[in-house]
Scaffold this motif. Structure first.
Motif, mmCIF file in Angstrom:
data_model
loop_
_atom_site.group_PDB
_atom_site.id
_atom_site.type_symbol
_atom_site.label_atom_id
_atom_site.label_comp_id
_atom_site.label_asym_id
_atom_site.label_seq_id
_atom_site.Cartn_x
_atom_site.Cartn_y
_atom_site.Cartn_z
ATOM 1 N N PRO C 219 0.800 -1.223 0.000
ATOM 2 C CA PRO C 219 0.000 0.000 0.000
ATOM 3 C C PRO C 219 0.830 1.269 0.000
ATOM 4 C CG PRO C 219 -0.920 -1.560 1.529
ATOM 5 C CD PRO C 219 0.365 -2.143 1.075
ATOM 6 N N GLU C 220 2.056 1.212 0.471
ATOM 7 C CA GLU C 220 2.804 2.459 0.486
ATOM 8 C C GLU C 220 4.028 2.416 -0.407
ATOM 9 O OE1 GLU C 220 3.594 2.607 4.743
ATOM 10 O OE2 GLU C 220 5.666 2.100 4.261
ATOM 11 N N ALA C 221 4.088 1.428 -1.268
ATOM 12 C CA ALA C 221 5.256 1.318 -2.127
ATOM 13 C C ALA C 221 5.230 2.397 -3.193
ATOM 14 C CB ALA C 221 5.279 -0.063 -2.780
ATOM 15 N N GLU C 222 6.382 2.876 -3.566
ATOM 16 C CA GLU C 222 6.427 4.024 -4.483
ATOM 17 C C GLU C 222 6.061 3.645 -5.889
ATOM 18 O OE1 GLU C 222 10.418 4.409 -2.019
ATOM 19 O OE2 GLU C 222 10.377 3.978 -4.162
ATOM 20 N N SER C 223 6.345 2.424 -6.288
ATOM 21 C CA SER C 223 6.161 2.130 -7.700
ATOM 22 C C SER C 223 4.757 1.651 -8.023
ATOM 23 C CB SER C 223 7.176 1.089 -8.151
ATOM 24 O OG SER C 223 7.034 -0.071 -7.376
ATOM 25 N N GLU C 224 3.853 1.747 -7.083
ATOM 26 C CA GLU C 224 2.518 1.267 -7.357
ATOM 27 C C GLU C 224 1.613 2.394 -7.801
ATOM 28 O OE1 GLU C 224 2.085 -1.858 -7.499
ATOM 29 O OE2 GLU C 224 4.086 -2.176 -6.753
ATOM 30 N N LEU C 225 0.440 2.043 -8.268
ATOM 31 C CA LEU C 225 -0.467 3.044 -8.821
ATOM 32 C C LEU C 225 -1.121 3.888 -7.737
ATOM 33 C CD1 LEU C 225 -2.303 0.725 -11.293
ATOM 34 C CD2 LEU C 225 -0.498 2.308 -11.821
ATOM 35 N N VAL C 226 -1.567 3.221 -6.705
ATOM 36 C CA VAL C 226 -2.343 3.932 -5.693
ATOM 37 C C VAL C 226 -1.381 4.528 -4.683
ATOM 38 C CG1 VAL C 226 -4.058 3.668 -3.910
ATOM 39 C CG2 VAL C 226 -4.250 2.376 -6.015
ATOM 40 N N ALA C 227 -1.421 5.814 -4.513
ATOM 41 C CA ALA C 227 -0.515 6.459 -3.564
ATOM 42 C C ALA C 227 -0.964 6.157 -2.148
ATOM 43 C CB ALA C 227 -0.510 7.962 -3.810
ATOM 44 N N GLY C 228 -0.044 6.138 -1.248
ATOM 45 C CA GLY C 228 -0.359 5.763 0.122
ATOM 46 C C GLY C 228 -1.040 6.873 0.870
ATOM 47 N N PHE C 229 -1.252 6.601 2.163
ATOM 48 C CA PHE C 229 -2.028 7.546 2.959
ATOM 49 C C PHE C 229 -1.278 8.823 3.222
ATOM 50 C CE2 PHE C 229 0.427 6.998 6.769
ATOM 51 C CZ PHE C 229 0.980 5.754 6.605
ATOM 52 N N HIS C 230 0.038 8.792 3.123
ATOM 53 C CA HIS C 230 0.775 9.988 3.513
ATOM 54 C C HIS C 230 1.215 10.813 2.316
ATOM 55 C CE1 HIS C 230 4.376 7.822 2.387
ATOM 56 N NE2 HIS C 230 4.113 6.893 3.258
ATOM 57 N N THR C 231 0.477 10.712 1.195
ATOM 58 C CA THR C 231 0.870 11.480 0.007
ATOM 59 C C THR C 231 0.902 12.959 0.269
ATOM 60 O OG1 THR C 231 -0.903 10.156 -0.894
ATOM 61 C CG2 THR C 231 0.511 11.288 -2.453
ATOM 62 N N GLU C 232 -0.127 13.457 0.942
ATOM 63 C CA GLU C 232 -0.270 14.907 1.036
ATOM 64 C C GLU C 232 0.513 15.498 2.186
ATOM 65 O OE1 GLU C 232 -1.768 16.460 -1.212
ATOM 66 O OE2 GLU C 232 -2.592 14.727 -2.236
ATOM 67 N N TYR C 233 1.205 14.653 2.912
ATOM 68 C CA TYR C 233 1.925 15.158 4.073
ATOM 69 C C TYR C 233 3.370 15.432 3.712
ATOM 70 C CZ TYR C 233 -2.034 13.981 6.961
ATOM 71 O OH TYR C 233 -3.267 13.943 7.519
ATOM 72 N N SER C 234 3.857 16.565 4.175
ATOM 73 C CA SER C 234 5.259 16.880 3.907
ATOM 74 C C SER C 234 5.845 17.525 5.143
ATOM 75 C CB SER C 234 5.360 17.843 2.722
ATOM 76 O OG SER C 234 4.691 19.032 3.030
ATOM 77 N N GLY C 235 7.130 17.554 5.194
ATOM 78 C CA GLY C 235 7.805 18.263 6.279
ATOM 79 C C GLY C 235 7.526 17.637 7.629
ATOM 80 N N PHE C 236 7.198 18.483 8.579
ATOM 81 C CA PHE C 236 7.099 18.030 9.949
ATOM 82 C C PHE C 236 5.985 17.004 10.128
ATOM 83 C CE2 PHE C 236 8.002 17.934 14.232
ATOM 84 C CZ PHE C 236 6.856 18.106 14.989
ATOM 85 N N ARG C 237 4.853 17.200 9.454
ATOM 86 C CA ARG C 237 3.750 16.256 9.607
ATOM 87 C C ARG C 237 4.137 14.875 9.129
ATOM 88 N NH1 ARG C 237 -0.632 19.757 10.488
ATOM 89 N NH2 ARG C 237 -0.210 21.789 9.568
ATOM 90 N N TRP C 238 4.891 14.834 8.023
ATOM 91 C CA TRP C 238 5.344 13.543 7.529
ATOM 92 C C TRP C 238 6.302 12.902 8.504
ATOM 93 C CZ3 TRP C 238 10.156 11.659 6.135
ATOM 94 C CH2 TRP C 238 10.141 10.461 5.407
ATOM 95 N N SER C 239 7.145 13.731 9.113
ATOM 96 C CA SER C 239 8.099 13.149 10.038
ATOM 97 C C SER C 239 7.380 12.585 11.263
ATOM 98 C CB SER C 239 9.153 14.168 10.454
ATOM 99 O OG SER C 239 8.568 15.204 11.194
ATOM 100 N N LEU C 240 6.214 13.156 11.593
ATOM 101 C CA LEU C 240 5.436 12.553 12.675
ATOM 102 C C LEU C 240 4.973 11.152 12.294
ATOM 103 C CD1 LEU C 240 3.122 15.373 14.087
ATOM 104 C CD2 LEU C 240 5.121 14.339 15.144
ATOM 105 N N TYR C 241 4.546 10.989 11.031
ATOM 106 C CA TYR C 241 4.155 9.650 10.603
ATOM 107 C C TYR C 241 5.338 8.687 10.661
ATOM 108 C CZ TYR C 241 -0.662 10.139 9.052
ATOM 109 O OH TYR C 241 -2.015 10.282 9.007
ATOM 110 N N MET C 242 6.494 9.180 10.244
ATOM 111 C CA MET C 242 7.688 8.326 10.304
ATOM 112 C C MET C 242 7.990 7.947 11.737
ATOM 113 S SD MET C 242 9.094 7.269 7.661
ATOM 114 C CE MET C 242 7.496 7.027 6.977
ATOM 115 N N LEU C 243 7.885 8.935 12.613
ATOM 116 C CA LEU C 243 8.122 8.678 14.034
ATOM 117 C C LEU C 243 7.146 7.621 14.535
ATOM 118 C CD1 LEU C 243 9.745 9.631 16.461
ATOM 119 C CD2 LEU C 243 8.019 11.351 16.869
ATOM 120 N N ALA C 244 5.886 7.771 14.129
ATOM 121 C CA ALA C 244 4.888 6.801 14.564
ATOM 122 C C ALA C 244 5.218 5.412 14.039
ATOM 123 C CB ALA C 244 3.508 7.231 14.074
#
Lengths: 187, 370, 398
Positions: C219-244
């Motif tokens: 579901p979150e692989a880059e080479s697939e068609l459907v983008a994952g849940f964190h597409t629209e997140y960038s910067g600090f918000r994305w890093s929160l997902y990474m932290l999680a």
């Protein structure tokens, strides 16, 4: 640096001298001659490659015959060439092959007039679909009965057929370029 | 808050746009989906169309030779070989035996490097992120040999009409033999990572099946045809450039699915190593260039010459009108014809398999679009 | 001062603060370790520029993420867009509260510790779904829902595997599990004549799937068609997902270590004459790393800053190794050492799987979870139950 670049049409090429082709002998040309008679104009061979020149209405029956009865089930290529100095300027070429034990390749050629629409080969060889689209795209030869007769390599709204001899080497569809690429010069 | 949109169960159209990491170039695939299943797919090509066939009518035969490399830029040497063979046939000359042997060596090295690139990117699409680095490491070795021979790694223009321009450099045989020594063990490495891997088999077995009937209908050749069980290779059936002298086998598959194509290409790499070794060990001495006039004007005529490129049957149909420039050059691109079968291969498979299927056809857009 | 020292919640608060402050840095270094280990598999070096051997890369990444522009899609629900990563991070970090990092290093010893962690991870999945929802795109939402469905399915499998462990342990309390292993003198992965290996294996696989890691990361692989849940997140918000995500990985590994691998106990806790392991293993490990750092000192000897960092690191490694040789220090921190070492081994396995395996397709992934993992775990539960009833191993619930 010309402000308005008019792509100059190249001078028409000299009419080519005739190909030093020899007659094509063998059981297959005999069968073809007896089967299609007037439909086939010539059965020749050049550099050990056999080809026949057929009349346009006979082409599809010949392809069918070759596929069903002579096992030429592999359509290698469909292409065309433009000879503007001829009466019928377009030459349509089909390359066919049959697998071992015969392991033989032949060409079926036909001459088309400007605007003449040959029948499509997609019923006989489904692989003719894209090949005929490319011939249409490059030469403007539309195939009758093709399921999807539109351009394949160039954009659909493109005007002009590049591989015709009157199409200049740097000629573009300037209107399309201006509208879609926003280049004012259209080149 | 946007109004709720319902994903209704009628056909959904999904666009894999021209820019996509997995389409291996600028290819646009429009998929019609019914839920997860693909009901049809249409390819939109032409983004890389450069008018190579038109250019050919405006260059001399010798001037056009570098252009053919740019079509299938991954396997440029094969393109050059096909073109040179076609013009030589028109002219009525044949390259001398030494030139033919060197051509075979370089073409087989080229086949290996093309398959290595395919393998790396295909594995990457399916999620195995490590084989691509190993494949490129070996590809480096092959590209080094090209660079030492003709100065270019990718678009090599290695051959000339009538033979070769450059004599082999002094350590060519040694380098090639060292490559043949080293390479089979590396193929074992790739196989160790992938061939027996349950996940790999699960992603490739039964995916994108194209049986022999379908292949012949669409004119599909190359590893796809061989994976469907048809033992057909132009190097054996209509040998050129001295291939009849070498012993090698034609690997085939049984089902025509993605796994079989993977196995066929791996085996082809091994067979290519065999051919290179035989060619190097039996490299004849002699001239490297046939007698070809300085200003090349082949007699009026036309011919169609095709070779077994890494991707399938690559054909050149050249019409000559006894002038310095060809009257018409038609390139019969294997990737173009093979790509036509994508619709048949994707029908009924899942969306996640489309990426694997596009990868398994091994297309290069430069060749599809020319 | 006395008031502070007598404050009953002093230790939990201190440890909480340490974890909250230190863990993001630890996550950064786990990411760096992943990049270096993958690079090692892939015949290359990984980050090498920022700091000696790339050791300051996490700091550079952190700075980059923090100063990035905060982009919020105009059509998304701003409140949910804000909430989603916060939810995942908070639940991920809260699970640390019951992890038994050592005999005396823990924030709380709740008597339903394991249940607490499972409950938190279930709520954390909501963070994923909301993230996909907030992206306001069909395909992101589909990707998020598929991730969530995958996580929920494998939680069921994990649950069944954990119940086998609970049977043997006899308690839901995390510290209690380790205490049980100490009392019964065996790591639970080996108990019941080795039959507990099956639930352990099921748990290990389900844990990888539950955290959306390779080979289960379609579901979150880059080479697939459907983008994952964190597409629209960038910067600090994305890093929160990474932290999680990495917090989740750490917690899940900690559960495996606590329940199956002996927690903060040393290997062979029952064998008295192997007590020297407590001294030799950490000392040898740190001295070895120190030796490696010493090589690094030589390599960076003409670079003032990096050379300085390497010298400090070498000194620190040798000092740490030496400190483990002192019995009083050793007695206090050896538990933490063993726990972290075992978690590190499991995290290495996570990275190993990523580098080796291709990805499963989504339907294959779900089939493995429902048709194989769950029945095997249920079967193992029954078998282990019978073995315990009729033989040794495990505690009867009081």
């Amino acid at each position: 640096m010309a402000e308005e670049q008019k792509p100059a049409a190249p001078p028409p090429p000299k009419p080519p001298a005739a190909m030093a082709a020899t007659a094509w002998e063998g059981p297959l040309p005999e069968k073809l001659k007896s089967r299609f008679g007037d439909g086939i104009r010539e059965l020749l061979s050049y550099r050990d490659q056999n080809f026949l020149v057929a009349e346009p209405p006979a082409v599809i029956p010949i392809l069918e015959f070759l596929k069903i009865e002579e096992e030429f089930e592999y359509l290698v290529d469909i292409t065309a060439a433009h000879y503007p100095q001829r009466v019928k300027p377009f030459e349509l070429i089909y390359v066919l092959y049959r697998f071992p034990p015969h392991n033989e390749r032949i060409r079926v050629k036909t001459d088309l007039a400007e605007g003449e629409k040959p029948a499509t080969a997609t019923a006989v060889h489904p692989g003719a679909n894209w090949l005929e689209r490319e011939v249409f795209d490059m030469f403007g030869i539309a195939f009758e009965g093709h399921p999807d007769m539109k351009r394949i390599l160039l954009p659909e709204e493109w005007q002009g057929h590049p591989l015709r001899k009157e199409y200049g080497i740097i000629q573009q569809d300037q209107r399309w370029v201006q509208e879609n690429l926003h280049i004012d010069s259209g080149q | 808050m946007p109004a709720a949109t319902f994903l209704d169960t009628s056909e959904l159209v999904l666009n894999m746009g021209p820019q996509h990491p997995s389409t291996h170039g600028v290819l646009r695939v429009v998929l019609k989906l019914d839920g997860e299943k693909v009901t049809g797919c249409e390819c939109v090509i032409g983004y890389l169309h450069r008018g190579v066939e038109k250019i050919a009518e405006n260059r001399t035969y010798v001037q056009f030779a570098p252009y053919v490399d740019r079509m299938d830029y991954v396997a440029a040497v094969s393109n050059g070989l096909g073109y040179c063979l076609a013009v030589e046939k028109l002219q009525g000359v044949e390259a001398p035996p030494r030139a033919q042997a060197v051509r075979v060596i370089l073409t087989e090295l080229n086949r290996i490097s093309s398959h290595l690139l395919w393998l790396g990117t295909h594995a990457l699409d399916i999620g195995a992120i490590t084989p691509v680095f190993y494949c490129f490491r070996e590809r480096e070795e092959a590209l080094k040999i090209f660079e030492k021979y003709c100065g270019a790694r990718l678009t090599t223009h290695a051959f000339r009409i009538g033979g070769l321009q450059y004599e082999t450099y002094d350590t060519l045989e040694k380098d090639c033999l060292a490559f043949c020594e080293m390479f089979p063990k590396k193929v074992d490495e790739y196989e160790e990572l992938l061939t027996g891997n349950r996940i790999w088999i699960g992603r490739t077995r039964g995916v994108g099946i194209l049986n022999a009937e379908d292949c012949k209908e669409f004119g599909v050749t190359g590893p796809l045809l061989r994976a469907a069980g048809v033992e057909w290779d132009l190097r054996k059936q209509q040998p050129y450039s001295g291939y009849e002298k070498y012993q090698f086998e034609i690997p085939t598959g049984a089902n025509g699915d993605t796994f079989d194509r993977y196995v066929v290409r791996i085996q082809e790499m091994r067979q290519s190593t065999r051919i290179i070794r035989q060619a190097v060990e039996s490299l004849p001495t002699g001239p490297i260039m046939a007698k070809v006039p300085k200003v090349l004007k082949p007699p009026v005529g036309e011919c169609y010459v095709s070779i077994e490129a890494p991707k399938g049957e690559l054909g050149y149909f050249i019409v000559s009108d006894n002038s310095t420039q060809p009257y018409r050059v038609r390139v019969r691109p294997p990737s173009f014809v093979n790509l036509q079968a994508l619709d048949r291969m994707c029908r009924g498979s899942l969306v996640a398999d489309v990426v694997a299927i596009i990868g398994t056809i091994d297309i290069v857009l430069g060749e599809v679009d020319r | 001062m006395n008031a502070v020292l007598d404050f009953p919640y002093l230790k939990p608060v201190l440890i909480t603060l340490v974890i909250i402050l230190v863990f993001p840095l630890v996550v950064g270094y786990i990411v760096l370790a992943e990049r270096k280990v993958l690079a090692d598999y892939q015949v290359r070096l990984g980050p090498m520029r920022v700091g000696p051997y790339g050791f300051l890369q996490p700091l550079a990444d952190a700075v980059k993420l923090l100063i990035k522009e905060d982009i919020i899609p105009t059509a998304s629900d701003r409140w949910i867009f804000w909430l989603a990563p916060v939810l995942s991070t908070v639940t991920g970090l809260t699970a640390f509260a019951v992890l038994p990092l050592s005999e005396w290093i823990y924030i709380a010893d709740v008597n339903i510790g394991l249940l607490f962690i499972l409950a938190l991870s279930s709520v954390g999945i909501l963070g994923l779904i909301l993230g996909g929802w907030a992206s306001n795109s069909h395909y992101s939402l589909l990707g998020a829902l598929r991730s969530a469905a995958q996580m929920v399915s494998y939680e069921v499998a994990m649950g069944f595997a954990l119940v086998s462990g609970l049977m043997v342990a006899g308690t839901l309390s995390m510290q209690g599990m380790v205490a049980a292993q100490q009392r019964l003198q065996i790591w639970f992965a080996f108990s019941n004549y080795g039959l507990m290996m099956i639930p352990f294996a099921v748990y290990a696989i389900s844990a990888v799937a539950e955290t959306n890691r390779a080979p289960f990361d379609l579901p979150e692989a880059e080479s697939e068609l459907v983008a994952g849940f964190h597409t629209e997140y960038s910067g600090f918000r994305w890093s929160l997902y990474m932290l999680a995500e990495y917090a989740n990985m750490f917690v899940v590994s900690s559960i495996a270590v606590t329940l199956f691998l002996g927690g903060w106990l040393r290997p062979f806790p029952s064998v008295a004459w192997l007590a020297w392991l407590n001294f030799v293993v950490p000392a040898a490990l740190f001295f070895l790393i120190g030796a490696g750092c010493a090589v690094g000192v030589k390599r960076y000897s003409d670079h003032r800053v990096f050379g300085g960092i390497m010298i400090v690191l070498t000194g620190a490694m040798f000092a740490a190794g030496a400190s483990f040789l002192l019995p009083p220090v050793n007695a206090r921190i050896i538990g933490l050492f063993w726990f972290l070492l075992k978690v590190a081994v499991i995290l290495y396995c996570y990275i190993w799987y990523r580098g080796t395996f291709p990805r499963f397709r989504y339907d294959q992934l779900m089939r493995i979870g429902w048709r194989y993992m769950i029945p095997i775990a249920m079967g193992a539960l029954i078998v282990n139950g019978f073995v315990m009833l009729w033989g040794q191993g495990g505690e009867r619930v009081q």
